[in-house]
Design a protein around this motif. Structure first.
Motif, PDB file in Angstrom:
ATOM      1  N   LYS A 152       0.814  -1.224   0.000  1.00  0.00           N
ATOM      2  CA  LYS A 152       0.000   0.000   0.000  1.00  0.00           C
ATOM      3  C   LYS A 152       0.843   1.267   0.000  1.00  0.00           C
ATOM      4  O   LYS A 152       0.564   2.219  -0.739  1.00  0.00           O
ATOM      5  CB  LYS A 152      -0.944  -0.008   1.205  1.00  0.00           C
ATOM      6  N   ILE A 153       1.887   1.297   0.838  1.00  0.00           N
ATOM      7  CA  ILE A 153       2.697   2.514   0.969  1.00  0.00           C
ATOM      8  C   ILE A 153       4.188   2.194   0.904  1.00  0.00           C
ATOM      9  O   ILE A 153       4.599   1.048   1.109  1.00  0.00           O
ATOM     10  CB  ILE A 153       2.403   3.252   2.301  1.00  0.00           C
ATOM     11  N   GLU A 159       4.506   7.334   1.774  1.00  0.00           N
ATOM     12  CA  GLU A 159       3.595   7.797   0.734  1.00  0.00           C
ATOM     13  C   GLU A 159       2.945   6.615   0.029  1.00  0.00           C
ATOM     14  O   GLU A 159       3.534   5.528  -0.074  1.00  0.00           O
ATOM     15  CB  GLU A 159       4.341   8.666  -0.278  1.00  0.00           C
ATOM     16  N   SER A 160       1.725   6.839  -0.474  1.00  0.00           N
ATOM     17  CA  SER A 160       1.013   5.781  -1.184  1.00  0.00           C
ATOM     18  C   SER A 160       1.756   5.384  -2.454  1.00  0.00           C
ATOM     19  O   SER A 160       2.291   6.234  -3.170  1.00  0.00           O
ATOM     20  CB  SER A 160      -0.397   6.259  -1.545  1.00  0.00           C
ATOM     21  N   HIS A 162       0.163   4.066  -4.821  1.00  0.00           N
ATOM     22  CA  HIS A 162      -0.888   4.026  -5.834  1.00  0.00           C
ATOM     23  C   HIS A 162      -1.629   5.354  -5.941  1.00  0.00           C
ATOM     24  O   HIS A 162      -2.790   5.401  -6.315  1.00  0.00           O
ATOM     25  CB  HIS A 162      -1.878   2.902  -5.492  1.00  0.00           C
ATOM     26  N   SER A 163      -0.928   6.449  -5.621  1.00  0.00           N
ATOM     27  CA  SER A 163      -1.570   7.762  -5.645  1.00  0.00           C
ATOM     28  C   SER A 163      -1.864   8.236  -7.061  1.00  0.00           C
ATOM     29  O   SER A 163      -2.754   9.044  -7.278  1.00  0.00           O
ATOM     30  CB  SER A 163      -0.690   8.794  -4.920  1.00  0.00           C
ATOM     31  N   THR A 205       0.723  -2.864  -8.292  1.00  0.00           N
ATOM     32  CA  THR A 205      -0.673  -2.429  -8.274  1.00  0.00           C
ATOM     33  C   THR A 205      -1.622  -3.623  -8.326  1.00  0.00           C
ATOM     34  O   THR A 205      -2.638  -3.672  -7.622  1.00  0.00           O
ATOM     35  CB  THR A 205      -0.962  -1.483  -9.452  1.00  0.00           C
ATOM     36  N   GLU A 208      -1.641  -5.414  -4.964  1.00  0.00           N
ATOM     37  CA  GLU A 208      -2.434  -4.651  -4.000  1.00  0.00           C
ATOM     38  C   GLU A 208      -3.923  -4.853  -4.249  1.00  0.00           C
ATOM     39  O   GLU A 208      -4.716  -4.951  -3.311  1.00  0.00           O
ATOM     40  CB  GLU A 208      -2.079  -3.165  -4.081  1.00  0.00           C
TER      41      GLU A 208
END
Length: 257
Positions: A152-153, A159-160, A162-163, A205, A208
């Motif tokens: 996730k981070i 920081e993410s 996947h932002s 990604t 996740e």
């Protein structure tokens, strides 16, 4: 001497004596145990009690002699396609070895759900879908074992990962998996060390998504060949680490799995 019945998956069957069979069984109630199937070649039970068949197993146990005998098996799923497809055959052996090596990751009931979900799903899918399904199964199994990396981070800056939306310019962007942290590091924080593993943004990604979305939602996501092979190499590496040894099924299935 007591009679029992339990939902069961037959993992393996080997010869024991002239006419008998030694059966390795996986049950949500008892985990993995062995039982003896008596009877010669003409016994109908021989065809029912076969690897990867699942259903309700009936047996009795003699605690004094420490013996377990199979008396009947009501098969619910035969998984017939496994015998017709080499990949599915080896994938089933791969799963069997993992279960035995890790003792069902310490949770027979939860393990039962994801194992049968994978096997039943593979029965309904073609080989290509089954290959991606194996990646998803292994990623979920790593979670059950408590060894799945968080995706996730970034483990350095927080920081993410996947932002930003996945697009053609970011699909090949590489994240570092750090075995020391058992987590991923974003490109901005990277300081490569020996033992690190590189995975594309696409691969991270997707993993996740497997962790956070429903199976139905994840099945709709497409993955490139490059992303698939990255994930396969990665999850195979992690699952062998969880098992604590090289897996024979992977060695014999080289080029197939």
């Amino acid at each position: 001497m007591r009679n029992f019945s339990t939902p069961s998956l037959i993992l393996s069957v080997t010869v024991s004596g002239e006419n008998n069979r030694r059966v390795t069984v996986f049950s949500p109630d008892e985990g993995i145990f062995t039982a003896t199937l008596y009877g010669g070649p003409k016994s109908k039970m021989r065809s029912l009690v076969s690897p990867m068949n699942s259903g309700i197993l009936y047996y009795y146990r003699d605690e004094v002699k420490n013996q377990t005998k199979i008396t009947d098996f009501d098969v619910k799923n035969y998984h017939l396609s496994f015998r017709e497809n080499l990949f599915k055959t080896y994938a089933a052996s791969f799963v069997t070895e993992i279960l035995i090596k890790t003792k069902c990751a310490g949770s027979s009931s939860e393990c039962w759900k994801i194992v049968n979900g994978f096997l039943d799903g593979m029965e309904l899918c073609d080989e290509n879908e089954s290959r991606l399904g194996l990646i998803r199964f292994l990623w979920r199994y790593l979670s059950l074992s408590g060894c799945r990396p968080q995706t996730k981070i970034c483990c350095v800056c927080g920081e993410s990962l996947h932002s930003e939306k996945l697009n053609s310019s970011s699909i090949s962007e590489k994240y570092i998996y750090s075995p020391f942290e058992n987590a991923f590091i974003c490109p901005s924080c990277q300081n490569p060390r020996a033992g690190d593993f590189l995975l594309s943004k696409e691969a991270v990604t997707y993993l996740e998504a497997v962790a956070s979305l429903s199976p139905k939602e994840v099945r709709k996501i497409t993955v490139s060949k490059t992303g698939f092979f990255e994930m396969k190499e990665f999850v195979y590496l992690l699952i062998e680490q969880v098992c604590g040894t090289k897996l024979k099924s992977l060695e014999t299935g080289t080029g197939i799995l």
